[in-house]
Design a protein around this motif. Structure first.
Motif, PDB file in Angstrom:
ATOM      1  N   UNK A 201      84.025  20.952  24.065  1.00 40.83           N
ATOM      2  CA  UNK A 201      84.699  20.721  22.917  1.00 40.83           C
ATOM      3  C   UNK A 201      84.351  19.267  22.395  1.00 40.83           C
ATOM      4  N   UNK A 202      83.812  18.377  22.999  1.00 45.39           N
ATOM      5  CA  UNK A 202      83.436  16.825  22.668  1.00 45.39           C
ATOM      6  C   UNK A 202      82.052  17.071  21.770  1.00 45.39           C
ATOM      7  N   UNK A 203      81.072  18.067  22.359  1.00 48.73           N
ATOM      8  CA  UNK A 203      80.173  18.198  21.802  1.00 48.73           C
ATOM      9  C   UNK A 203      80.233  18.762  20.322  1.00 48.73           C
ATOM     10  N   UNK A 204      81.001  19.808  20.281  1.00 50.53           N
ATOM     11  CA  UNK A 204      81.377  20.265  19.032  1.00 50.53           C
ATOM     12  C   UNK A 204      82.124  19.356  17.860  1.00 50.53           C
ATOM     13  N   UNK A 205      82.996  18.623  18.592  1.00 50.64           N
ATOM     14  CA  UNK A 205      83.536  17.428  17.801  1.00 50.64           C
ATOM     15  C   UNK A 205      82.334  16.146  17.191  1.00 50.64           C
ATOM     16  N   UNK A 206      81.485  16.204  17.957  1.00 49.40           N
ATOM     17  CA  UNK A 206      80.405  15.107  17.628  1.00 49.40           C
ATOM     18  C   UNK A 206      79.703  15.884  16.463  1.00 49.40           C
ATOM     19  N   UNK A 207      79.276  17.172  16.657  1.00 44.48           N
ATOM     20  CA  UNK A 207      78.617  17.941  15.644  1.00 44.48           C
ATOM     21  C   UNK A 207      79.187  18.217  14.265  1.00 44.48           C
ATOM     22  N   UNK A 208      80.453  17.909  14.404  1.00 46.18           N
ATOM     23  CA  UNK A 208      81.246  17.978  13.224  1.00 46.18           C
ATOM     24  C   UNK A 208      81.512  16.727  12.409  1.00 46.18           C
ATOM     25  N   UNK A 209      81.081  15.720  12.812  1.00 45.04           N
ATOM     26  CA  UNK A 209      80.846  14.368  12.373  1.00 45.04           C
ATOM     27  C   UNK A 209      79.557  14.433  11.380  1.00 45.04           C
ATOM     28  N   UNK A 210      78.778  15.434  11.581  1.00 45.37           N
ATOM     29  CA  UNK A 210      77.392  15.473  10.660  1.00 45.37           C
ATOM     30  C   UNK A 210      77.768  16.182   9.537  1.00 45.37           C
ATOM     31  N   UNK A 211      77.649  15.813   8.286  1.00 44.74           N
ATOM     32  CA  UNK A 211      78.079  16.293   7.041  1.00 44.74           C
ATOM     33  C   UNK A 211      77.169  17.822   6.639  1.00 44.74           C
ATOM     34  N   UNK A 212      76.061  17.536   7.279  1.00 50.12           N
ATOM     35  CA  UNK A 212      75.162  18.773   7.109  1.00 50.12           C
ATOM     36  C   UNK A 212      75.526  19.951   7.840  1.00 50.12           C
ATOM     37  N   UNK A 213      75.998  19.531   9.118  1.00 50.97           N
ATOM     38  CA  UNK A 213      76.589  20.655   9.975  1.00 50.97           C
ATOM     39  C   UNK A 213      77.814  21.328   9.396  1.00 50.97           C
TER      40      UNK A 213
END
Ligand SMILES: Nc1ncnc2c1ncn2[C@@H]1O[C@H](COP(=O)(O)OP(=O)(O)OP(=O)(O)O)[C@@H](O)[C@H]1O
Ligand SMILES: [Mg+2]
Lengths: 275, 213
Positions: A201-213
């Motif tokens: 969950x944490x990893x996905x949350x971090x990924x979702x701060x990346x606008x390209x992602x």
């Protein structure tokens, strides 16, 4: 306000005369047109049953080209103006810095977004010519996603070019930002995931701060609501956020981030030496 | 007094490029500013125009702070840079920017260009950076003179001009209003001797000499 529009108008005029704009318009506009023509007309003709290979390629290419193009051209033109003393001369006239900064921003945004609009119109015209109902919701959501991505990278570009004085360093930093967002964050997160010490969950949350992602997931979810192409992460996303909220987030998060960076740039522009 | 520079220090990368500089410009003052390369002349001008945040001291133009009140300060100053910048918009667009932002009349710019022997009409649709060096400089001069300012700041404006144009330019300066001040950065004092009544010599960020002539 009059001066803001004037600055925007002159910036657009200048861009329309430059070569980079045509390269951009042809490469990106053409790509977008193809995207809409195949994507939209396919969906008109057979309805969407899933993400076609071609659409996926288009989304990926957009993700690669659009950010770097916006970053490099914007940063180059602003720090170029500073280095060649164009900025010094233009700002020796009594125009307020607020009008100048936001005028430039508006002008840049319109030049970057214009080819997208044209391609959109082209795609829609093509769809209508083929007959059938156009998937309006999909078209407008995809445009909104593009709008948001253009905006966030424009904000970052303005931030970088007001913060960094030399154009070489500004271009270098833009390139770094692009490559980090495009690849390094993903690689680092995959590494973390493999170690298994951090929760998914944490990893996905971090990924979702990346606008390209965020753009990638948003765009894919438009055509493939089950998100089958992105695998197990999809279950997590759809479970916790739901499709509606995911789309909402993919559009508004980049816009808010863009507003944040353009304001930071604005503050730096006012508080730091202009030259 | 029109410009008041008081104990101004400006650092770049820890070096004092302006070091406790003080001087005034009164209305009608005609100043030649000289000094070796890197003395800080351009930096001083840029500080007066509000481009730099100074580290110490105070600058006032007409009673206003050039940074906070740039919109009130800049209508009264005409500035000609050291080198004409490669502006990529057409003359037509440039003139529209200038007339709208600074309240200069278009007719005035045409008139002053005529006086400088610059055929503006013929070049209106050319981009500014495609003009010849001298033509660029002539246009910048025409714009500066048509802006009815209280202070004209010239950072070595004649470098690109042919002898005839230079003469034209000096002739125009002789006709300036009594009240109008000029600040002339130059390495060739003899050329403008008749146009100035005060000379300032700068070196290493300090005013070394300031005398009436
Ligand atoms: N933006 C800047 N960043 C760092 N250093 C600067 C900057 N601008 C000027 N300097 C330094 O400040 C010093 C003074 O420069 P300035 O341009 O004021 O000199 P000048 O008297 O106008 O010289 P010249 O006669 O060659 O035009 C120089 O050593 C220059 O390298
Ligand atoms: Mg200089």
């Amino acid at each position: 306000m009059k001066n803001l529009l004037l600055v925007a108008y002159l910036d657009i005029k200048e861009s329309l005369r430059s070569k980079w704009f045509y390269v951009y318009a042809i490469v990106f506009g053409g790509l977008m047109a193809l995207f809409f023509v195949t994507g939209v007309s396919d969906s008109v003709v057979m309805g969407f049953t899933g993400l076609s290979r071609l659409l996926l390629v288009f989304i990926q290419v957009t993700i690669i080209i659009l950010p770097i193009f916006i970053l490099i051209t914007t940063v180059k033109s602003i720090s170029g103006d500073r280095e060649s003393n164009v900025l010094e001369y233009m700002l020796s006239f009594p125009i307020s810095l607020t009008h100048y900064y936001w005028g430039k921003m508006l002008g840049r945004f319109l030049t970057v977004f214009l080819p997208v609009i044209f391609a959109l119109i082209l795609g829609v015209a093509f769809g209508i010519a083929k007959g059938g109902n156009l998937p309006w919701a999909m078209i407008s959501l995809y445009s909104a996603l593009l709008f948001a991505m253009c905006f966030v990278f424009l904000g970052i570009a303005f931030f970088v070019s007001t913060l960094v004085k030399s154009s070489d360093i500004a271009v270098g930093s833009s390139f770094m930002i692009w490559i980090i967002l495009l690849a390094f964050i993903d690689i680092a997160l995959i590494g973390l995931m493999l170690q298994g010490r951090v929760s998914d969950g944490l990893i996905i949350s971090i990924a979702l701060t990346n606008p390209i992602e965020v753009f990638r997931i948003g765009a894919i979810s438009l055509f493939d609501p089950e998100l089958t192409v992105i695998g197990p992460v999809a279950y997590y996303l759809l479970d916790t956020l739901g499709a509606k909220l995911l789309m909402f987030y993919s559009i508004f998060y980049p816009i808010i981030l863009g507003i944040f960076f353009s304001f930071m740039g604005y503050i730096a522009f006012k508080k730091k030496d202009l030259l | 007094m029109f410009v008041n520079v008081k104990n101004v220090t400006k650092k770049f990368l820890g070096v004092n490029v302006l070091d406790d500089v003080s001087f005034d410009i009164n209305l009608g003052g005609r100043i030649a500013m000289m000094g070796p390369n890197g003395a800080g002349k351009t930096t001083l001008i840029r500080a007066i125009l509000g481009f730099y945040h100074i580290d110490e001291g105070k600058i006032e133009v007409n009673g206003f702070d050039p940074i906070k009140d740039r919109v009130k300060v800049l209508p009264n100053i005409s500035f000609i840079p050291q080198l004409p910048p490669p502006i990529k918009i057409s003359l037509e667009e440039m003139i529209s920017f200038i007339t709208k932002s600074a309240n200069i009349s278009r007719e005035m710019i045409f008139e002053e260009s005529n006086k400088m022997d610059l055929n503006l009409k013929k070049n209106l649709h050319k981009q500014f950076f495609k003009l010849s060096g001298g033509m660029k400089q002539k246009l910048l001069i025409a714009i500066a003179l048509s802006k009815k300012s209280s202070l004209l700041v010239f950072d070595e404006p004649t470098a690109n001009l042919d002898p005839k144009a230079r003469e034209h330019f000096y002739k125009l300066l002789e006709k300036l209003d009594e009240d109008c001040s000029t600040l002339f950065i130059t390495h060739r004092l003899d050329e403008i001797k008749g146009l100035v009544n005060r000379q300032i010599y700068m070196d290493l960020g300090k005013v070394i000499e300031d005398e009436k002539i």
